[in-house]
Design an enzyme around this catalytic site. Structure first.
Site, PDB file in Angstrom:
ATOM      1  N   CYS B  93     141.477 -10.584  58.037  1.00 10.76           N
ATOM      2  CA  CYS B  93     140.793 -11.656  58.766  1.00 10.76           C
ATOM      3  C   CYS B  93     141.742 -12.789  59.178  1.00 10.76           C
ATOM      4  O   CYS B  93     142.596 -12.580  60.023  1.00 10.76           O
ATOM      5  CB  CYS B  93     139.646 -12.164  57.907  1.00 10.76           C
ATOM      6  SG  CYS B  93     138.378 -13.055  58.799  1.00 10.76           S
ATOM      7  N   HIS B 193     136.196  -7.195  55.239  1.00  9.22           N
ATOM      8  CA  HIS B 193     136.029  -7.665  53.868  1.00  9.22           C
ATOM      9  C   HIS B 193     135.242  -6.600  53.112  1.00  9.22           C
ATOM     10  O   HIS B 193     135.019  -5.525  53.616  1.00  9.22           O
ATOM     11  CB  HIS B 193     135.263  -8.988  53.856  1.00  9.22           C
ATOM     12  CG  HIS B 193     135.848 -10.021  54.735  1.00  9.22           C
ATOM     13  ND1 HIS B 193     137.018 -10.666  54.430  1.00  9.22           N
ATOM     14  CD2 HIS B 193     135.437 -10.538  55.929  1.00  9.22           C
ATOM     15  CE1 HIS B 193     137.290 -11.538  55.397  1.00  9.22           C
ATOM     16  NE2 HIS B 193     136.354 -11.482  56.311  1.00  9.22           N
TER      17      HIS B 193
END
Lengths: 462, 244
Positions: B93, B193
């Site tokens: 990310c 994630h």
């Protein structure tokens, strides 16, 4: 008279509610949604009617418990109180609560306690003109809905600026994220914990708000309560923990709950988690803003009950002891683990992890829990995992070297049934559940003949 | 054999529980009777990163990412050196975006990355949020990857990088080209994630194998009992892909 639109809206909403009730539904949001569509300035009209007899409670954790304690204090003080106690805290739910609760023929003695979602408060605060707003805390939670924590803090901060100038803002002094949004030019009252047996000078828990929101420096701590809550100070600017007006001292964990002193008064909560002391403090502070009589407050502080499914002790139909609690983010979960750690009896756990919208659809947060702490328990027998993401938790347990005592069970109620059936006498069952299974489990336990825990005598009330 | 892991900026890039990846890498090495150690490295620490076998970076908030972006500039050469020596990098990310050429905010402000990955990221208004199912080729075998994305930046690939996965369900890098993540040599970047490695043990072992090859080219990891992860993948695949 408040205009035809308003009355039409109220009438339509009440009819909707009746129909929903007839078909066996709770109707916590639809009536409000209809009323708002008919009369878009519905809340502003209620704001005028209620003339600053409303209090808002917002923040990540503790909204519902704080609301319920405050409602209790106000009722004991003889007030006629309306609240959204079922937790319908978005704009439609708030409208439903007001339509249903406000007595248009006789509203002068009514007080309104509303828990308000962090993303909703900005849309309702200018209309409803609350007399007081409580902000409990900010933790990472449901980022699928809000994005970053900073965004949430910012939303509530700008809402506070929109409050009327005579609104009292009640803030948790120990949370730097909360105190960073203290609005200028308004009356601000702080509450906080001075001393507790849980205090530490360092910790390794997940901690939000490590940086000063004014200047970006790393905040320094002389004391931690939990998460980022504690005695903080910015080394580079004047940002620091404000001195709270309402303080809890000597917080102590007891067998039956948690005890603390506020001045010369000893408070007791029937649920052994440190965060409930904050919930009690904020409810006490709001009560004083509302002018609840001292003797009522002192009497009721001696034995406070937290609400359903929040570290709630129960006895199952087969006589086994259990505790049921909501978990939804790492900080809350870690606080529950600390309570479990103090358990002296052999322990078994049920963990129900769901990923429906109301639970938060991202379950990554379980990796920020200190589940490894369970190794400190002398006698941990078994951990059942259930829910739509049971396997995700089982994997987390595998990597915490707890896989050998982990058991997957299909079905939330089935997992509780199995755990209770196999639980030996004298063992303690802890049930940790995300939101959408919590009340199902509770209702099921009661339907099967389980009972809310009733202490034989009110221990430790002075 | 000893696997040295560095968790970069654990205090700043800690938003989405990506630290789970570090726990998983360490445990999976230890369960094979090998040694694995983790060092936490943040602003102010200046170890030689090329000494490490795996570097892990997570995602963070804008404010924290700004601090990291600045600090990473000072480590640019050292990171380049590490990659040349075969160090495996896993960046998630925010960490992924910062390894690219630049990040342009929705307001048009350009934050320079360190150019370790040939990617460019542009901030968008709409967040891409939800479960992701993707397919990745690992040593010639097509493998399902399951994770969770939550980002507003759209990442586009330059000509020097390959996408890491093909999206089956979800948005991926930009929501436009069905690509998720990138791979450039031993550097892996992704939005996923979950944490990423939790439900994807094959990928975890692949990263460990690549890292251990720095020391021993013939390294082969023993198989672990990953039945739980396989069942979890099947269940989620059924729910997220087949019953749509």
């Amino acid at each position: 008279m408040y205009g035809l639109r308003f009355h039409t809206a109220v009438f339509a909403a009440k009819m909707t509610k009746k129909l929903l009730t007839l078909t066996g539904r709770k109707g916590t949001t639809l009536p409000g949604q209809i009323a708002l569509r008919i009369c878009p300035d519905l809340l502003a009209v209620y704001g005028k009617i209620l003339g600053q007899r409303t209090v808002f409670i917002t923040g990540t954790n503790g909204k519902t418990t704080t609301s319920n304690l405050l409602v209790h204090f106000l009722r004991e003080d003889g007030r006629n109180v309306i609240s959204n106690s079922l937790g319908a805290n978005l704009i439609q739910g708030i409208a439903s609560t007001l339509v249903e609760g406000v007595d248009l023929a006789d509203y002068h003695d009514q007080a309104v306690v509303l828990e308000v979602d962090e993303a909703t408060i900005g849309n309702v605060i200018a209309h409803l003109q609350p007399k007081a707003v409580v902000v409990t805390n900010f933790f990472r939670d449901q980022m699928d809905r809000y994005g970053e924590l900073d965004t949430v803090v910012e939303m509530v901060g700008s809402a506070l600026k929109k409050a009327p100038n005579n609104t009292t803002v009640i803030l948790n002094a120990d949370d730097p994220l909360v105190t960073s949004i203290a609005p200028e030019g308004k009356q601000v009252v702080y509450y906080g914990i001075e001393s507790s047996q849980f205090d530490a000078t360092s910790h390794s828990e997940v901690r939000d708000g490590k940086f000063c929101r004014k200047c970006g420096s790393n905040l320094q701590y002389s004391l931690y309560h939990y998460g980022q809550l504690g005695f903080y100070d910015c080394p580079s600017c004047e940002f620091t923990r404000p001195t709270p007006a309402v303080v809890a001292e000597d917080v102590k964990l007891l067998q039956e709950g948690i005890q603390f002193n506020v001045g010369s008064v000893t408070g007791f909560i029937n649920s052994p988690a440190l965060y409930n002391v904050y919930n009690a403090l904020s409810a006490i502070t709001a009560s004083t803003v509302f002018g609840v009589q001292d003797e009522v407050l002192v009497r009721e502080m001696g034995y406070m009950k937290t609400q359903l499914g929040r570290m709630e002790r129960m006895t199952a139909a087969n006589g086994r002891n259990l505790m049921l609690t909501l978990v939804k983010n790492p900080t809350g979960f870690n606080e529950v683990l600390k309570v479990v750690e103090h358990e002296t009896r052999p322990v078994e756990l049920v963990i129900i992890l769901n990923d429906r919208y109301a639970d938060g659809t991202d379950v990554s947060w379980i990796w920020d829990t200190n589940i490894e702490r369970l190794h400190q328990l002398a006698d941990l027998r078994r951990i059942y995992c259930s829910g739509t993401r049971a396997e995700d938790f089982a994997i987390r347990l595998r990597y915490a070297d707890l896989g050998n005592i982990t058991e997957l069970v299909e079905g939330d109620i089935a997992s509780v049934e199995q755990a209770l059936r196999d639980l030996p006498d004298g063992h303690m069952l802890y049930i940790l559940s995300t939101y959408t299974s919590l009340y199902n489990i509770r209702d099921h336990l009661l339907n099967q003949g389980g009972k809310e825990y009733a202490p034989e005598n009110r221990a430790s009330v002075s | 054999m000893h696997l040295k892991i560095a968790h970069l900026y654990p205090d700043l890039l800690d938003l989405y529980s990506d630290r789970g990846n570090v726990i998983i890498l360490q445990k999976r090495v230890e369960w094979r009777g090998l040694r694995a150690t983790v060092d936490e490295i943040t602003v102010g620490h200046e170890p030689d990163l090329s000494e490490y076998d795996i570097l892990v970076l997570g995602g963070g908030m804008d404010r924290e990412q700004g601090i990291v972006a600045e600090d990473l500039q000072k480590r640019r050469e050292n990171l380049q050196q590490a990659v040349e020596k075969g160090t495996v990098i896993l960046a998630i990310c925010g960490g992924y975006q910062l390894l690219g050429n630049y990040f342009e905010t929705a307001g048009g402000q350009r934050i320079p990355g360190i150019g370790l990955l040939d990617i460019e990221t542009v901030g968008a208004k709409v967040r891409m949020v939800g479960n992701v199912v993707a397919e990745m080729e690992i040593e010639g075998v097509k493998t399902n990857i399951i994770g969770y994305e939550n980002h507003s930046g759209k990442t586009y690939l330059g000509k020097n990088v390959q996408p890491m996965m093909k999206v089956i369900k979800g948005y991926g890098n930009s929501g436009e080209d069905k690509f998720e993540g990138v791979r450039q040599g031993s550097v892996f970047g992704t939005y996923l994630h979950g944490p990423l490695l939790a439900k994807n043990p094959t990928l975890a072992d692949y990263l460990i194998t690549l890292a251990l090859r720095r020391k021993d080219l013939s390294v082969r990891l023993d198989q672990l009992e990953d039945g739980l992860e396989a069942r979890t993948q099947q269940k989620l695949y059924k729910r997220l892909v087949e019953s749509r």
